[in-house]
Design a protein around this motif. Structure first.
Motif, PDB file in Angstrom:
ATOM      1  N   LEU A 284       0.834  -1.207   0.000  1.00  0.00           N
ATOM      2  CA  LEU A 284       0.000   0.000   0.000  1.00  0.00           C
ATOM      3  C   LEU A 284       0.863   1.249   0.000  1.00  0.00           C
ATOM      4  O   LEU A 284       0.597   2.204  -0.729  1.00  0.00           O
ATOM      5  CB  LEU A 284      -0.926   0.000   1.219  1.00  0.00           C
ATOM      6  CG  LEU A 284      -2.070  -1.011   1.190  1.00  0.00           C
ATOM      7  CD1 LEU A 284      -2.856  -0.948   2.492  1.00  0.00           C
ATOM      8  CD2 LEU A 284      -2.994  -0.753   0.004  1.00  0.00           C
ATOM      9  N   ALA A 291       1.688   6.505  -6.854  1.00  0.00           N
ATOM     10  CA  ALA A 291       0.552   7.217  -7.443  1.00  0.00           C
ATOM     11  C   ALA A 291       0.800   8.716  -7.468  1.00  0.00           C
ATOM     12  O   ALA A 291       0.152   9.460  -8.221  1.00  0.00           O
ATOM     13  CB  ALA A 291      -0.734   6.898  -6.689  1.00  0.00           C
ATOM     14  N   MET A 319      -8.723   5.915 -16.136  1.00  0.00           N
ATOM     15  CA  MET A 319      -7.806   5.192 -15.239  1.00  0.00           C
ATOM     16  C   MET A 319      -8.295   3.774 -14.963  1.00  0.00           C
ATOM     17  O   MET A 319      -7.541   2.812 -15.063  1.00  0.00           O
ATOM     18  CB  MET A 319      -7.671   5.943 -13.898  1.00  0.00           C
ATOM     19  CG  MET A 319      -6.572   6.982 -13.884  1.00  0.00           C
ATOM     20  SD  MET A 319      -6.586   7.951 -12.335  1.00  0.00           S
ATOM     21  CE  MET A 319      -6.463   6.685 -11.091  1.00  0.00           C
TER      22      MET A 319
ATOM     23  N   ILE B 315      -6.452  12.974  -6.844  1.00  0.00           N
ATOM     24  CA  ILE B 315      -7.462  11.982  -7.237  1.00  0.00           C
ATOM     25  C   ILE B 315      -6.856  10.592  -7.476  1.00  0.00           C
ATOM     26  O   ILE B 315      -7.331   9.602  -6.909  1.00  0.00           O
ATOM     27  CB  ILE B 315      -8.273  12.479  -8.472  1.00  0.00           C
ATOM     28  CG1 ILE B 315      -9.115  13.712  -8.080  1.00  0.00           C
ATOM     29  CG2 ILE B 315      -9.183  11.370  -9.011  1.00  0.00           C
ATOM     30  CD1 ILE B 315      -9.885  14.332  -9.242  1.00  0.00           C
ATOM     31  N   PRO B 316      -5.800  10.477  -8.308  1.00  0.00           N
ATOM     32  CA  PRO B 316      -5.268   9.117  -8.553  1.00  0.00           C
ATOM     33  C   PRO B 316      -4.810   8.429  -7.273  1.00  0.00           C
ATOM     34  O   PRO B 316      -5.095   7.252  -7.055  1.00  0.00           O
ATOM     35  CB  PRO B 316      -4.069   9.365  -9.476  1.00  0.00           C
ATOM     36  CG  PRO B 316      -4.325  10.676 -10.113  1.00  0.00           C
ATOM     37  CD  PRO B 316      -5.075  11.486  -9.105  1.00  0.00           C
ATOM     38  N   MET B 317      -4.133   9.171  -6.399  1.00  0.00           N
ATOM     39  CA  MET B 317      -3.604   8.557  -5.181  1.00  0.00           C
ATOM     40  C   MET B 317      -4.736   8.051  -4.291  1.00  0.00           C
ATOM     41  O   MET B 317      -4.706   6.922  -3.799  1.00  0.00           O
ATOM     42  CB  MET B 317      -2.737   9.587  -4.445  1.00  0.00           C
ATOM     43  CG  MET B 317      -1.932   9.059  -3.299  1.00  0.00           C
ATOM     44  SD  MET B 317      -2.885   9.042  -1.790  1.00  0.00           S
ATOM     45  CE  MET B 317      -3.188  10.796  -1.603  1.00  0.00           C
ATOM     46  N   MET B 319      -7.878   7.358  -5.190  1.00  0.00           N
ATOM     47  CA  MET B 319      -8.591   6.270  -5.854  1.00  0.00           C
ATOM     48  C   MET B 319      -7.804   4.963  -5.795  1.00  0.00           C
ATOM     49  O   MET B 319      -8.331   3.911  -5.440  1.00  0.00           O
ATOM     50  CB  MET B 319      -8.853   6.620  -7.326  1.00  0.00           C
ATOM     51  CG  MET B 319     -10.146   7.364  -7.565  1.00  0.00           C
ATOM     52  SD  MET B 319     -10.329   7.898  -9.300  1.00  0.00           S
ATOM     53  CE  MET B 319     -10.135   6.378 -10.201  1.00  0.00           C
ATOM     54  N   ASP B 320      -6.508   5.037  -6.153  1.00  0.00           N
ATOM     55  CA  ASP B 320      -5.692   3.818  -6.197  1.00  0.00           C
ATOM     56  C   ASP B 320      -5.536   3.202  -4.818  1.00  0.00           C
ATOM     57  O   ASP B 320      -5.684   1.993  -4.637  1.00  0.00           O
ATOM     58  CB  ASP B 320      -4.298   4.115  -6.765  1.00  0.00           C
ATOM     59  CG  ASP B 320      -4.332   4.211  -8.278  1.00  0.00           C
ATOM     60  OD1 ASP B 320      -5.393   3.902  -8.850  1.00  0.00           O
ATOM     61  OD2 ASP B 320      -3.319   4.595  -8.871  1.00  0.00           O
ATOM     62  N   THR B 321      -5.234   4.043  -3.830  1.00  0.00           N
ATOM     63  CA  THR B 321      -4.973   3.497  -2.505  1.00  0.00           C
ATOM     64  C   THR B 321      -6.224   2.847  -1.915  1.00  0.00           C
ATOM     65  O   THR B 321      -6.162   1.727  -1.401  1.00  0.00           O
ATOM     66  CB  THR B 321      -4.450   4.598  -1.556  1.00  0.00           C
ATOM     67  OG1 THR B 321      -3.310   5.192  -2.169  1.00  0.00           O
ATOM     68  CG2 THR B 321      -4.063   4.022  -0.215  1.00  0.00           C
ATOM     69  N   ASN B 324      -6.859  -0.369  -3.774  1.00  0.00           N
ATOM     70  CA  ASN B 324      -5.960  -1.446  -3.330  1.00  0.00           C
ATOM     71  C   ASN B 324      -6.360  -2.000  -1.968  1.00  0.00           C
ATOM     72  O   ASN B 324      -6.305  -3.204  -1.740  1.00  0.00           O
ATOM     73  CB  ASN B 324      -4.512  -0.947  -3.266  1.00  0.00           C
ATOM     74  CG  ASN B 324      -3.930  -0.741  -4.659  1.00  0.00           C
ATOM     75  OD1 ASN B 324      -4.349  -1.393  -5.616  1.00  0.00           O
ATOM     76  ND2 ASN B 324      -2.986   0.166  -4.780  1.00  0.00           N
ATOM     77  N   THR B 424     -12.874  -2.017  -6.885  1.00  0.00           N
ATOM     78  CA  THR B 424     -12.221  -0.753  -7.216  1.00  0.00           C
ATOM     79  C   THR B 424     -13.224   0.268  -7.719  1.00  0.00           C
ATOM     80  O   THR B 424     -13.233   1.429  -7.303  1.00  0.00           O
ATOM     81  CB  THR B 424     -11.156  -0.990  -8.302  1.00  0.00           C
ATOM     82  OG1 THR B 424     -10.258  -1.981  -7.823  1.00  0.00           O
ATOM     83  CG2 THR B 424     -10.379   0.268  -8.592  1.00  0.00           C
ATOM     84  N   ASP B 428     -14.031   3.607  -5.711  1.00  0.00           N
ATOM     85  CA  ASP B 428     -13.697   4.890  -6.348  1.00  0.00           C
ATOM     86  C   ASP B 428     -14.747   5.944  -6.052  1.00  0.00           C
ATOM     87  O   ASP B 428     -14.423   7.054  -5.619  1.00  0.00           O
ATOM     88  CB  ASP B 428     -13.658   4.723  -7.868  1.00  0.00           C
ATOM     89  CG  ASP B 428     -12.333   4.177  -8.332  1.00  0.00           C
ATOM     90  OD1 ASP B 428     -11.429   4.046  -7.492  1.00  0.00           O
ATOM     91  OD2 ASP B 428     -12.211   3.882  -9.531  1.00  0.00           O
TER      92      ASP B 428
END
Lengths: 447, 447
Positions: A284, A291, A319, B315-317, B319-321, B324, B424, B428
């Protein structure tokens, strides 16, 4: 069998009833039944199990309960159980017990058995040597079927498997004879005439990985697999039940890695919170910090979404979709590599296949999405920008998704590391860059 | 054995050398060696295989090659191979062959065998009935060890496994006797005295799912499992090699579902492009359209990121975290459910565990990320907003990740559907909402 009924009988000290229940139950089910007992009841219940099942029940218990029992066992009880247990199960037991109990157990086995146990404990974790047992039936090539059957009758009951017998000469493996052949051939036939010879025999080395062991069982439909040392001398066998456990373990490990987790040794519920956190936090953290790169790319294109804010609303879709495309490809390749259906030499065939698949998939997605954007945003230029970005991202994502696991294999890493979480993070950065570059170019935004 | 050497010998018509090579090779390896042969060479090479291995080699070939061979076989060759093949393998063969060849095969087996084959073909796909064989050794309870051994000697060689014998009375299963016991007990002992009786026997019903079959083999360390019909009459057995194949198949299916793919029947390279597209596109479309929801949420918060554009870069961080975190939880729960380590009744224990794990994980991630934001953006308020959003998203993501697979099980769906891709997408939408609500509240943005 209702668990509660059993508990009630045990509490009510109806030992006769308890014993007759245990008498007809399967050892594995008894072990499961004992799982919920408290320590005091556990010892009492264990003593009611018929003698011939006790060791098998003990083997099937979890390590906490085994520890508890070893602590309260008398010397005689411990000796009785250990005498009946298979050597490889005893080694498994020792690997999980606290040091003081290990000493207690080693004191209660014969010196010869102790030597073998110590030897087995020394093989590297997850090696063929660590899962094998040293108990097997060995024959001479001059033995007749009648002699072999007599030998099995004498010693066989203590051997973990007697269904495959090994013909040795100076500890070198000459051939194998299946019990099936002993049962169907005439009494005076010699082993050398019915044994499968060296070239046909599948074997592993003590230091081979247990993953290879599981693969061989699967490929050759084996019941047992001989293990030889570096000098080619036979040292033990692995039985099919242990191979199935290895298979399960290896699959669990791969699935954990593919989910961005460190593989756990224990079941979900038995793993303490702090261990769960330790297993999850490394990936993580790495992925969270990675990210940031995608974040920086977005900062770079600030002027673009300040000029046309609606662009931001497409970020999650671009994405997620390219991330999913990448994970699909990596999932397929990781599995193919694990089953040895794909080899490193296939890299160009894989690339070409993914290129064609991704062009088709990308086109379909771009068209469907284009229609959606046209309906919801009523802006054909945006529809084209998003569609084009989607097509390019999908192609790149599938390419990264299929190449990363192969690259990992090339670098002798576990390809399962290259699954969804990592692929998604890498693909994110690519797809955002593609999307905004195309947007800037087509929409003529001044950067 | 070098493949090229073999090809060269075959091309040079060195039949004697080819035959002696085939003589010492394992049937599975011969089948692998034949994979690269062209159709014309294939038939020639096959005719050089020793008679006693031919059927086993044939069984291990892929279906394209089997079809090619069946087409060129003479009546006698076909009969010879079919006579030696196990019934369940014949059924597998028929399932993959084109209709004209199926007819040819059914014409070449005995009427009795044909009846059994037709019956086996009628069991639902992936049911215990579809993987079982009807060939097993059945005994009477009054049989002695000597009688049993004689019977096995007479008929055993044609039975797929003789290591577990079944004691029947009017086709009802009374008990099982292992060959191990026959080999070690005295000649005049009766079956009823050594058989494991009904309560200890593990069996399945013809219509049980094959996944259950694999689980039982694993749990009870079985070599064979009896299959009974709805009236409790014994109809066949499943052997451990088939159980291992089922295990592999089920795992591949789960892994495919978890990667957002429809499970494929064939290997990666053997699957045509169009089929790859068909297997991948449904989930991609569903997920792509679902991601639109997250896009709409972003549109709603347009004023927020117009006021403070740097928000977009997080946003990406976020969403991704959270994605995950959600997949980690769902991976663990899906695996736990598959291995039956977690049951539906554990729902509150799971929830409580994930709550504690996610609070700890969320805190660590929030602090690390807070420090990063402080260093890179030099804005403590933004650091607090992002940290708080991260903590809340992680908790929600882990909750969704652990509950969705359990919900799927409750609804009798495959929990593997609730893996990364779907989790995911759902997570999101939640995390973006959380992030912007917190940002709007703390940064006092007018909406």
């Amino acid at each position: 069998m209702n668990d509660q009924v059993f508990m009630d009988l045990l509490q009510a000290r109806e030992y006769k009833a308890v014993r007759s229940i245990l008498n007809v139950m399967n050892a594995v089910d008894i072990a499961a039944l004992m799982e919920d007992l408290e320590e005091r009841d556990l010892a009492m219940a264990f003593r009611l199990i018929p003698k011939d099942k006790a060791a098998e029940v003990f083997t099937n218990m979890d390590s906490d309960q085994q520890s508890a029992l070893v602590e309260v066992f008398t010397e005689k009880e411990l000796k009785d159980v250990l005498d009946e247990m298979f050597l490889d199960d005893t080694v498994d037991l020792l690997e999980d017990l606290p040091a003081n109990l290990v000493t207690r157990i080693l004191e209660n086995v014969s010196p010869e058995k102790r030597r073998t146990i110590n030897q087995l404990l020394n093989y590297p974790e997850d090696s063929a040597g660590s899962v094998m047992t040293t108990e097997y039936v060995s024959l001479k090539k001059s033995n007749t079927v009648a002699e072999a059957l007599r030998l099995i009758k004498k010693i066989g009951i203590r051997k973990e498997t007697i269904y495959t017998c090994y013909v040795l000469e100076n500890r070198k493996l000459l051939g194998i004879v299946e019990a099936k052949d002993l049962l169907t051939e005439d009494d005076d036939v010699k082993m050398e005439d019915i044994m499968e010879t060296k070239d046909e025999i599948v074997s592993v080395n003590t230091h081979d990985d247990q993953e290879e062991v599981a693969r061989l069982f699967q490929k050759y439909d084996l019941l047992a697999l001989p293990v030889v040392d570096k000098d080619g001398l036979m040292v033990g066998i692995i039985t099919v039940d242990d191979a199935m456990d290895v298979m399960e373990e290896e699959v669990s490990e791969d699935i954990a890695l593919m989910g961005g987790l460190r593989p756990a040794d224990d079941t979900y519920l038995a793993t303490p919170v702090i261990r769960h956190v330790a297993n999850r936090i490394p990936w993580l953290l790495i992925l969270m910090l990675s990210a940031t790169v995608t974040g920086l790319i977005l900062t770079y294109y600030e002027q673009a979404f300040e000029a046309i804010p609606v662009l931001v609303s497409f970020i999650p879709m671009i994405m997620d979709t390219s991330g999913n495309c990448g994970s699909q490809a990596s999932t397929l390749i990781i599995r193919g590599l694990a089953l040895e259906e794909i080899h490193l030499g296939d890299v160009f065939r894989v690339m070409f296949k993914e290129l064609r698949v991704s062009l088709l998939v990308g086109l379909i997605l771009a068209i469907v999405n284009g229609i959606r954007v046209l309906i919801m945003n009523r802006d054909p230029v945006i529809a084209i920008v998003v569609g084009l970005a989607l097509l390019c991202s999908v192609v790149i994502a599938k390419f990264i998704g299929c190449m990363m696991p192969m690259l990992a294999t090339r670098l002798k890493l576990d390809p399962a590391l290259m699954a969804s979480p990592l692929i998604t993070t890498i693909v994110d950065a690519c797809s955002i860059t593609i999307f905004f570059s195309i947007a800037v170019a087509i929409l003529g935004i001044a950067m």
